[in-house]
Write an enzyme that holds these catalytic residues in place. Structure first.
Site, PDB file in Angstrom:
ATOM      1  N   ASP A   1       0.867  -1.170   0.000  1.00  0.00           N
ATOM      2  CA  ASP A   1       0.000   0.000   0.000  1.00  0.00           C
ATOM      3  C   ASP A   1       0.911   1.229   0.000  1.00  0.00           C
ATOM      4  OD1 ASP A   1      -2.109   1.778   0.050  1.00  0.00           O
ATOM      5  OD2 ASP A   1      -3.186   0.760   1.666  1.00  0.00           O
TER       6      ASP A   1
HETATM    7  C1  NOJ Z   1      -4.011   3.972  -0.057  1.00  0.00           C
HETATM    8  C2  NOJ Z   1      -5.174   3.043  -0.015  1.00  0.00           C
HETATM    9  O1  NOJ Z   1      -5.184   2.361   1.213  1.00  0.00           O
HETATM   10  C3  NOJ Z   1      -5.166   2.044  -1.151  1.00  0.00           C
HETATM   11  O2  NOJ Z   1      -6.340   1.304  -1.115  1.00  0.00           O
HETATM   12  C4  NOJ Z   1      -5.025   2.747  -2.455  1.00  0.00           C
HETATM   13  O3  NOJ Z   1      -5.047   1.829  -3.520  1.00  0.00           O
HETATM   14  C5  NOJ Z   1      -3.730   3.539  -2.453  1.00  0.00           C
HETATM   15  N1  NOJ Z   1      -3.770   4.510  -1.375  1.00  0.00           N
HETATM   16  C6  NOJ Z   1      -3.483   4.269  -3.756  1.00  0.00           C
HETATM   17  O4  NOJ Z   1      -4.397   5.304  -3.881  1.00  0.00           O
END
Ligand code: NOJ
Length: 977
Positions: free
Chosen positions: A313
């Site tokens: 993430d």
């Molecule tokens: C953080 C989020 O938790 C995740 O789900 C997402 O894909 C990424 N940011 C990218 O935006």
């Protein structure tokens, strides 16, 4: 030139050696490959400690090394061949480029890895979201996951996945960052629960399977997320709270709960072939998810045999070497923190491979996994021109290609319309996922109401425009999705107000609405008019409850909801109208359950609908339901409790360990949602799986066919030794920044800026005496786990053997065609603090014509009958007597039969205990008490449950015939089904 060479030069100022020295794993144990996970000795005093007490505060996560190398199991074989051929040609820096993002806002998508220009291989585009292409235009805004699950319709779920995948493909996205099965929904306030499907692992597993298959059939890679225990937004990332720097929270999960609940749907995503999995922000048992060797190496890659790649993430990576050894394959967005210009990988991974702290085979495995995902979904034949043909950072046509560096201005948005005919599917799915919770005969509306009125801000436009709040971070107007990264821009948003008004006017009817939240006087006056003798009609009240991702706070809700009440004074609004209007129909757009106790049994509340988060076609979908063009068939994918406390789980809103990581103990174990309600004998208002129809159904003739139980054989044998692909030159000068290279500032590159690794690192701590887990370097053949597989991904393949096939007859006893979701539950037996009363293990949504009988059929697999056994570290069908139930919700289980799981029960016979007569319903129910009075009360025709065969002629409107719809309305509707 930069466009292709995305990630090519090193910054002279990068402090390069974090990879060699940083370790925050909490896994710095001596090499231990398969220590007993989360041993139950940590739960003193609990009678069934592994089931009841859950994991404990400060529980640790066992180490598991080495990181399993992909071998091309099952249908991944061909993709692995291609990936190996590709990776074998790469230089060290080219390999590193595949693994490392170029930095936040460095390229056009929310994440991009480096390119390999020598082979004309472009950077891959990773783009949100689980409900459509985020950050662009001329895309569709699909229904959210929770509404999708409420359809219980695998075909619709697949189609949504395919349509979303097609839109991503046509925008030039390589990896769609979805679907979501973590959060699963441990606590109903969890801010991102709505992005996922259901807090039931079986339903979530079925939905993620169909979604991944749909998305990837469209030719893009799915990224199933967030792995694992990512159950709340508060404290998810290290950060400041009240002046104190806190690490991210730790989800403390016991081994059995991990397997039977949180890991379950990920296993299904893997079986469906998900190309990637995103590790989450939180820690699991006090080790960060993106460097937790137990969850990544042991559970995901070893036990489940995951063949694709693990992507972090965004900024969830907290170490260089440690995360590599623990199983991370790709870091996003690549920089250590947004636009820091520094990275754990990039050049540091190059250094780590050269100085031996990351073995070459591990880097090769990362690359093969990434490229295997790419070939598995046939990316090469699904490319579009100018990909990606949009910029995640602006919808302006022209602008800097490298957004953060403000460099290389060119055309960055081509405004490609990718919507196709998806609007139809969105409308149909949102209607199919709408749940009719109560109906006293008020619905469907006839269209001939004298005065139709609509109330509530949730019915109308967002005055700022449908996309007026960035990432939908506000609750203005009608709610059609939550907020955060799990969103997409609306191409348009049909409001309930406009759709209902159009419907009324098509019939030359009268329509008025009050959508200003504070206008209670006006609401009262309008409701009062409908209630007047000689007037009549309907008062449709809309209310909502919102939540989202923690980086946005809306109305003091920091992602997670602060409570389970309706927003914008929804309860007061409903009461204001209901007190004056004797035909008040409540429609709720909510991210999950809300407390309905203040109005659900109000005598003037004649109907209640949960319309979830429907997406762009919101108004049309609800109008289809309200006017009977679509007969509701959705079932609630979560329980509606009487109070917040009835859920038995809650979020952690305040740090509980000083300045150490907040500890989130999953002490409910497997007993969340309906499992917990059942165990505590807590009567919900609407139980899991509940939903009414405009027709009625009866259940009969349960048949159980046993296919026999062959002995379960734990997998044995060894993997091959870790392969390497191509050779790595030890000459550091081969990895220097190409001369004269015009680098993009703050970009993450794989190159060295000195032939000395130490100097190149620029880190004063380079080379300190740090011991990484020795097992992380072991490239010898490794034993397969008994619960794992040497044949195909998803764990021991015998888990998916079909042991029983269960059938039941379902008859439409009403007068209109309708959909019934037949549900199969199993009691796995044993003490009530060990197993839940029942668990969902099968369902099918079936369209049945009036008077017709259709046979529901569901297979029960070995996994469906098993418990996770912490001693043998495998799934076991234990001796507890097991019973199968079929019915219409988790508490209306009309048919039942024992399941003979002894070896003697392995003959192919038909069960003699089948239920074939309607009169056996009440005696065969799992509930000793009658169904909850609350649920009964809300059923269509109160005193006779609508589906009991003893009153087959009872329809919702039979008692008040004037509100029955005409056949022409139904036949018009059925053409769209
Ligand atoms: C953080 C989020 O938790 C995740 O789900 C997402 O894909 C990424 N940011 C990218 O935006």
């Amino acid at each position: 030139m930069h466009l292709l060479w995305g990630a090519l030069a090193a910054s002279a100022s990068l402090p390069f050696s974090q990879a060699a020295v940083k370790n925050h794993t909490g896994n710095g144990f001596p090499n231990g490959r398969a220590a007993v996970p989360f041993p139950n000795v940590v739960y003193p005093g609990a009678s069934v400690p592994y089931a009841v007490a859950g994991a404990k505060t400060n529980q640790t996560s066992p180490p598991s090394y080495p990181s399993p190398w992909g071998t091309g199991l099952g249908d991944w074989a061909e993709a692995y061949e291609k990936a190996i051929a590709f990776v074998s040609q790469l230089t060290l820096t080219e390999k590193v480029n595949l693994t490392t993002g170029v930095g936040w806002e460095g390229d056009k998508c929310v994440g991009n890895n480096g390119a390999i220009p020598r082979l004309a291989f472009n950077s891959m585009c990773m783009e949100d979201s689980p409900l459509g292409v985020r950050d662009t235009d001329f895309n569709s805004a699909f229904s959210a996951g929770v509404t999708t699950a409420a359809t219980w319709d695998r075909q619709l779920i697949y189609q949504r996945g395919f349509d979303m995948g097609s839109e991503h493909r046509d925008k030039g996205v390589d990896v769609q960052l979805g679907p979501v099965v973590g959060p699963l929904g441990r606590a109903p306030e969890g801010g991102r629960n709505w992005e996922g499907f259901s807090d039931d692992p079986y339903l979530a597993g079925q939905a993620v399977m169909a979604t991944v298959q749909g998305m990837q059939d469209a030719g893009i890679m799915a990224c199933t997320k967030h792995f694992i225990g990512n159950e709340q937004e508060h404290f998810r990332e290290p950060g400041e709270f009240d002046g104190v720097e806190l690490p991210g929270y730790s989800s403390n999960v016991d081994d059995r709960t991990m397997h039977e609940m949180y890991l379950w749907p990920f296993a299904d995503a893997i079986r469906a072939g998900t190309a990637s999995i995103m590790c989450s922000y939180n820690q699991i048992n006090n080790s960060y998810a993106c460097q937790n060797s137990y969850t990544l190496n042991h559970l995901l890659k070893n036990e489940l045999g995951f063949q694709g790649f693990v992507m972090s993430d965004w900024s969830a990576q907290h170490s260089g070497v440690s995360s590599a050894l623990a199983g991370l394959d790709m870091t996003m967005p690549g920089d250590e923190s947004f636009d820091s210009g520094t990275a754990y990988w990039g050049a540091n991974l190059t250094i780590a491979v050269l100085n031996g702290t990351v073995p070459q085979w591990r880097l090769d495995d990362m690359c093969v996994r990434i490229m295997a995902g790419y070939y598995y979904v046939d990316r090469p034949n699904n490319m579009v021109p100018d990909a990606p043909n949009f910029s995640a950072w602006t919808t302006d046509t022209y602008g800097p290609y490298h957004w953060y560096a403000n460099k290389d201005v060119t055309q960055i948005n081509y405004h490609v319309d990718v919507q196709g005919n998806h609007a139809q599917g969105i409308r149909a799915l949102a209607a199919a996922g709408t749940v009719l919770l109560k109906n006293n005969g008020a619905l469907p509306l006839t269209g001939n109401e004298r005065l139709t009125t609509v109330f509530g801000e949730d019915a109308g436009e967002n005055g700022w425009g449908p996309n007026g709040c960035g990432d939908r971070g506000c609750d203005n107007g009608t709610l059609a999705m939550g907020w955060g990264s799990g969103t997409a821009n609306f191409p348009y948003l049909i409001t309930p107000q406009e759709a209902i008004k159009a419907e009324v006017r098509a019939n030359n009817g009268n329509f008025e609405s009050v959508t200003s939240s504070a206008a209670f006087n006006q609401m009262q006056a309008l409701a009062n008019r409908v209630g007047q003798p000689g007037v009549g009609g309907a008062c449709i009240v809309f209310a909502n409850s919102d939540s989202g991702e923690g980086y946005i706070t809306v109305d003091h809700n920091e992602g997670d909801r602060n409570n389970l009440t309706l927003w914008n004074a929804g309860n007061h609004l409903i009461k204001t109208v209901a007190d004056y209007c004797n035909n008040t129909i409540v429609v709720m757009h909510t991210v999950g359950p809300v407390l309905v106790d203040s109005f659900y049994d109000h005598p003037n509340v004649t109907a209640i609908l949960w319309a979830g988060l429907p997406g762009q076609e919101s108004g049309n979908s609800i109008t289809d339901i309200l006017y009977g063009k679509v007969n509701p068939g959705g079932k609630t994918p979560f329980t509606w409790g009487k109070t917040r406390a009835s859920y038995g789980t809650d979020l952690l809103y305040m740090p509980n360990e000083g300045d150490a990581a907040p500890q989130l103990d999953f002490d409910a174990g497997i007993f969340t949602d309906y499992r917990g309600f059942d165990r505590r004998n807590e009567t919900p208002i609407y139980e899991f799986g509940f939903g009414l129809s405009y027709t009625t159904f009866s259940y009969s003739n349960l048949q159980v066919q046993s296919h026999g139980i062959t002995p379960y054989v734990p997998t044995t044998g060894n993997t091959p030794a870790a392969p390497t692909y191509g050779t790595v030159s030890n000459d550091t000068s081969d990895y220097l920044v190409p001369e004269g290279f015009d680098r993009v500032p703050v970009y993450i590159y794989p190159f060295l800026n000195s032939t000395s690794l130490n100097a190149s690192s620029g880190d004063p701590m380079y080379g300190i005496d740090y011991t990484f887990p020795a097992g992380g370097y072991d490239s010898s053949a490794q034993p397969y786990l008994g619960a794992g597989s040497n044949v195909a991904p998803g764990g021991n393949q015998q888990l998916y053997d079909v042991i029983f096939t269960v059938t039941a007859d379902i008859t439409n006893t009403g007068s209109v065609v309708g959909d019934e979701v037949a549900q199969l539950y199993i009691s796995l037996g044993g003490p009530s603090d060990y197993n839940a009363k029942v668990v969902l293990r099968g369902f099918d949504r079936i369209t049945i014509s009036p008077g017709a009988t259709v046979t529901f059929s569901a297979d029960i697999t070995r996994r469906d009958l098993s418990n996770w056994d912490i001693d043998t570290q495998n799934w076991v069908i234990n001796d507890y007597p097991k019973t199968v139930y079929v019915g219409t919700s988790s508490r209306k289980l009309y048919l039942s039969s024992p399941l003979d799981t002894s070896s003697s029960g392995s003959s192919n016979t038909t069960s003699s205990s089948m239920m074939s007569s309607a009169s056996s319903y009440s005696t065969s129910t799992v509930w000793s008490a009658p169904v909850s009075s609350a649920s009964t009360e809300s059923a269509a025709s109160t005193e006779s449950a609508p589906w009991t065969a003893s009153t087959p002629e009872t329809t919702p409107w039979a008692a008040s015939t004037e509100s029955a719809p005409t056949w022409s309305a139904w036949s018009a509707a059925s053409s769209g089904w």
